[in-house]
Design a protein around this motif. Structure first.
Motif, PDB file in Angstrom:
ATOM      1  N   THR A  21      61.447   8.387  22.511  1.00  0.00           N
ATOM      2  CA  THR A  21      60.016   8.653  22.335  1.00  0.00           C
ATOM      3  C   THR A  21      59.692  10.122  22.605  1.00  0.00           C
ATOM      4  OG1 THR A  21      59.506   6.384  22.998  1.00  0.00           O
ATOM      5  CG2 THR A  21      57.702   7.988  23.084  1.00  0.00           C
ATOM      6  N   LEU A  35      54.880   8.716  15.287  1.00  0.00           N
ATOM      7  CA  LEU A  35      55.598   8.407  16.523  1.00  0.00           C
ATOM      8  C   LEU A  35      56.105   6.969  16.498  1.00  0.00           C
ATOM      9  CD1 LEU A  35      56.473   9.133  19.408  1.00  0.00           C
ATOM     10  CD2 LEU A  35      54.174   8.488  20.179  1.00  0.00           C
ATOM     11  N   ILE A  90      48.284  11.638  22.999  1.00  0.00           N
ATOM     12  CA  ILE A  90      48.408  12.447  21.779  1.00  0.00           C
ATOM     13  C   ILE A  90      47.091  13.196  21.552  1.00  0.00           C
ATOM     14  CG2 ILE A  90      48.846  12.444  19.304  1.00  0.00           C
ATOM     15  CD1 ILE A  90      51.245  11.662  21.016  1.00  0.00           C
ATOM     16  N   ALA A 116      60.757  12.262  19.720  1.00  0.00           N
ATOM     17  CA  ALA A 116      59.831  12.099  18.587  1.00  0.00           C
ATOM     18  C   ALA A 116      58.555  12.909  18.814  1.00  0.00           C
ATOM     19  CB  ALA A 116      59.503  10.619  18.398  1.00  0.00           C
ATOM     20  N   ILE A 117      58.061  12.896  20.070  1.00  0.00           N
ATOM     21  CA  ILE A 117      56.855  13.679  20.383  1.00  0.00           C
ATOM     22  C   ILE A 117      57.106  15.171  20.158  1.00  0.00           C
ATOM     23  CG2 ILE A 117      55.353  14.402  22.272  1.00  0.00           C
ATOM     24  CD1 ILE A 117      55.574  11.560  23.383  1.00  0.00           C
ATOM     25  N   LYS A 127      50.256   9.522  15.688  1.00  0.00           N
ATOM     26  CA  LYS A 127      50.541   8.234  16.322  1.00  0.00           C
ATOM     27  C   LYS A 127      51.366   7.353  15.403  1.00  0.00           C
ATOM     28  CE  LYS A 127      46.278   8.356  19.074  1.00  0.00           C
ATOM     29  NZ  LYS A 127      44.958   7.722  19.329  1.00  0.00           N
TER      30      LYS A 127
END
Length: 678
Positions: A107, A164, A190, A110-111, A161
């Motif tokens: 995660t 993600l 986010i 990905a951010i 979002k």
């Protein structure tokens, strides 16, 4: 009497020589694009092939269309915020979700991927950021550099979002990723890291509108532009306009420089010859007054210099130049018959050297002629702005006519229309320069003559108080002279002023003149004829002294010097001879003045004698007035008093007819009123 012939004074031709040299010096040193063409008409010259490479200039309409298009497109600018990214990572590290070994690392990666591309707010969150929805690109400022980036390469908060979820779901397809991300508050952290920069956006937008390229493509040297007989289309006209601009700027004249100088000299010589003959045929008396002559040449030179200089600097400025002001500068000191040809000549350099010379020549010819006519009605205080408005309307109509036949549209260039309006106002603002020229050249304007003819003037009030009879005499002479001057197109304002001041010297000793004597008194009783003549003659000398003290213009004080000329005080001279005096001593009885040399001075001399002598008339028949006027004028001619005057026999005939009619109206028989019975 009036004399004709080419003037022989060297100073006249010396002034023309100086003007010739100055004209040759200020004339352009480059040749002119010698082709006249119009869109929609055939090309009548030989086939034209470009001698040089030149850019094709966009038309005003094309430039405006591109500016309008650029103005409707706004490319938004954003600043990349490292601080926003660090806060997102810090908040993520504090979430329970980050402790999951594999899922948490995936995660976070990905951010980072999402934030490296950038995140902006949702399109509905801020109206100023909706700009990105209608633009395929945005600017991103990062590390002091701005990079143009497609809008599709960055994320909105909602898209971030979704991206993600997609990235993590791809790695863990068997996990309830969406529920985990929601439950652990990952979506909540986010936020945008691309911050909208309104100031930079506005600056970039303004520059994109202001810096539109003025050209579109090039024409190479040797390339065909137009063939003989071909219709000049809009595209060909655009190429010809561009070729003309580049030709005159970079190539221009490529022949021997001596021939260019010779050509300019011949043109200057032709202009000066026409100017000289225009003065000679309209009012040759100007040659006798050096200050007026030099002033006329100066206005011609000033207009020519303005035309050439502004065309070299920026041809569009010529539309703002108040050339009609030159007509007013001339009209203040000369008659319309002199002003019109000189004004037309002063515009010829526009026709010869300026871009759009024909249009400019016609525009300002119309403006000048209308100014000359209208200004005689609207020449005081705020009314001058009425003149400016009328001139602007005339300019606008003429300008519209040229645009309709050239471009097919009436109002295609609002900038030039604004220039014409400004130029019309400048013709009012520049009018006070007349008073400066009046001082510099020693002239007397019509405005100054109007002021002098005001009976509230200090010197005239002194005349009315000290010598009321003489004052009334001057008023009557003024009325007679006014009528006579109008009949032969003499300077009426000058005649009126001269008539009012011609006897001003009588204020020094008013009682020695019969019109000021009280009943029962005789100033000359006990004086010899020679003594009486001496005090009478002295009023001319006294008048000149007063004129000097009160700073009367010379052109007005000349009437004091010439209204008796060198004539004799006949009454006292005859009385002197009757008492046995020597006729050879006639000089003691003659005025020490000058014979009149202008029409205006001649008119005042005749009217002065007529008014004084008419008081002795006993008969009011037309025959009496006819004989009376003829005798007075003949006496002046026979005495040689009109020998130096530029007045003609034709003018004298008209003046006599007017004066006979005027006297008959003043001294006609009146009805006897019946006495009232008690």
């Amino acid at each position: 009497m009036a004399k004709t012939g080419i003037p022989k004074e060297p100073k006249i031709y010396l002034c023309l020589l100086v003007l010739f040299v100055l004209l040759v010096v200020i004339m352009p040193r480059t040749g002119k694009f010698n082709y006249d063409y119009k869109k929609g008409s055939p090309w009548t010259y030989e086939t034209l092939i470009s001698e040089i490479e030149f850019p094709i200039l966009k038309t005003a309409e094309q430039l405006q269309a591109e500016k309008d298009a650029a103005g409707s497109r706004v490319v938004p600018c954003y600043k990349f915020s490292e601080e926003a990214l660090m806060k997102v990572l810090e908040r993520y590290s504090n979430l329970p979700f980050a402790t999951y070994p594999l899922l948490g690392n995936c995660t976070q990666t990905a951010i980072l991927d999402i934030y490296n591309k950038g995140v902006i707010t949702d399109e509905s969150s801020a109206s100023e950021e909706n700009l990105s929805s209608v633009n395929p690109v945005i600017f991103i400022q990062k590390d002091k550099r701005s990079v143009k980036c497609p809008t599709s390469d960055v994320y909105t908060v909602s898209n971030a979002k979704s991206a993600l979820l997609s990235k993590v779901k791809r790695e863990f397809p068997d996990k309830p990723v969406d529920s985990l991300l929601t439950a652990n508050g990952v979506y909540d952290i986010i936020v945008p890291n691309l911050i909208y920069d309104k100031e930079t956006t506005d600056l970039v937008h303004a520059e994109s509108v202001d810096y539109i390229s003025p050209t579109r493509g090039y024409v190479n040297a040797g390339q065909l532009i137009v063939t003989k007989g071909e219709i000049v289309t809009a595209e060909i006209a655009q190429m010809l306009d561009s070729y003309k601009a580049e030709y005159e700027a970079s190539l221009g004249y490529n022949g021997p420089r001596a021939l260019l100088w010779a050509g300019n000299a011949l043109i200057a010589l032709a202009l000066i010859l026409i100017l000289f003959l225009s003065i000679f045929y309209t009012n040759p008396a100007i040659f006798k007054e050096l200050n007026r002559y030099v002033y006329l040449l100066f206005i011609f030179l000033l207009t020519t210099f303005t035309s050439v200089a502004l065309d070299a600097a920026d041809p569009s400025l010529l539309y703002m130049t108040p050339f009609s002001l030159a007509a007013l500068f001339l009209l203040a000191f000369f008659k319309k018959r002199v002003v019109l040809p000189v004004y037309v000549l002063s515009l010829i350099p526009l026709l010869i050297f300026a871009h759009n010379g024909t249009e400019l020549f016609v525009l300002f010819l119309v403006a000048g002629v209308i100014t000359m006519y209208v200004f005689q009605f609207y020449n005081r205080s705020w009314r001058q702005f009425v003149t400016a408005l009328i001139v602007f309307v005339a300019l606008l109509l003429t300008f519209t006519g040229f645009r309709l036949i050239n471009d097919g549209s009436a109002f295609s260039d609002y900038t030039l229309i604004a220039y014409l309006f400004i130029g019309s106002l400048l013709s009012v603002a520049g009018y006070p320069f007349i008073y400066l020229f009046e001082k510099v050249f020693g002239l007397v304007s019509n405005s100054r003559l109007l002021e002098l003819a005001d009976t509230n003037n200090k010197l005239l009030r002194i005349l009315a108080q000290k010598a009321p009879g003489t004052f009334q005499h001057c008023l009557q002479v003024m009325n007679l002279a006014d009528a006579a001057a109008r009949s032969i197109d003499a300077n009426v304002l000058l005649v009126r002023a001269g008539a009012l001041y011609h006897d001003i010297g009588k204020t020094e000793n008013p009682l020695c003149f019969i019109e000021n004597e009280s009943l029962g008194t005789d100033y000359h009783q006990g004086l010899t004829p020679k003594e009486s003549a001496s005090v009478i003659i002295r009023h001319v000398k006294d008048g000149m002294a007063l004129a000097s003290r009160y700073k009367l213009p010379e052109v007005v004080s000349d009437f004091i010097l010439t209204h008796h000329g060198t004539s004799c005080t006949a009454y006292f001279y005859n009385k002197y001879k009757e008492q046995g005096g020597d006729p050879a001593d006639a000089g003691s009885f003659c005025y020490d003045g000058r014979k009149p040399w202008t029409k205006e001075q001649t008119i005042v001399m005749i009217c002065d004698t007529l008014e004084a002598a008419s008081r002795t008339l006993k008969d009011n028949t037309p025959e009496t007035f006819d004989k009376f006027v003829e005798n007075i004028v003949s006496a002046k001619v026979n005495a040689g008093q009109l020998d130096d005057s530029d007045i003609s026999l034709k003018d004298l005939t008209r003046i006599k007819a007017v004066l006979k009619s005027y006297l008959a109206q003043i001294y006609h028989e009146r009805v006897e009123y019946p006495k009232n019975n008690p």
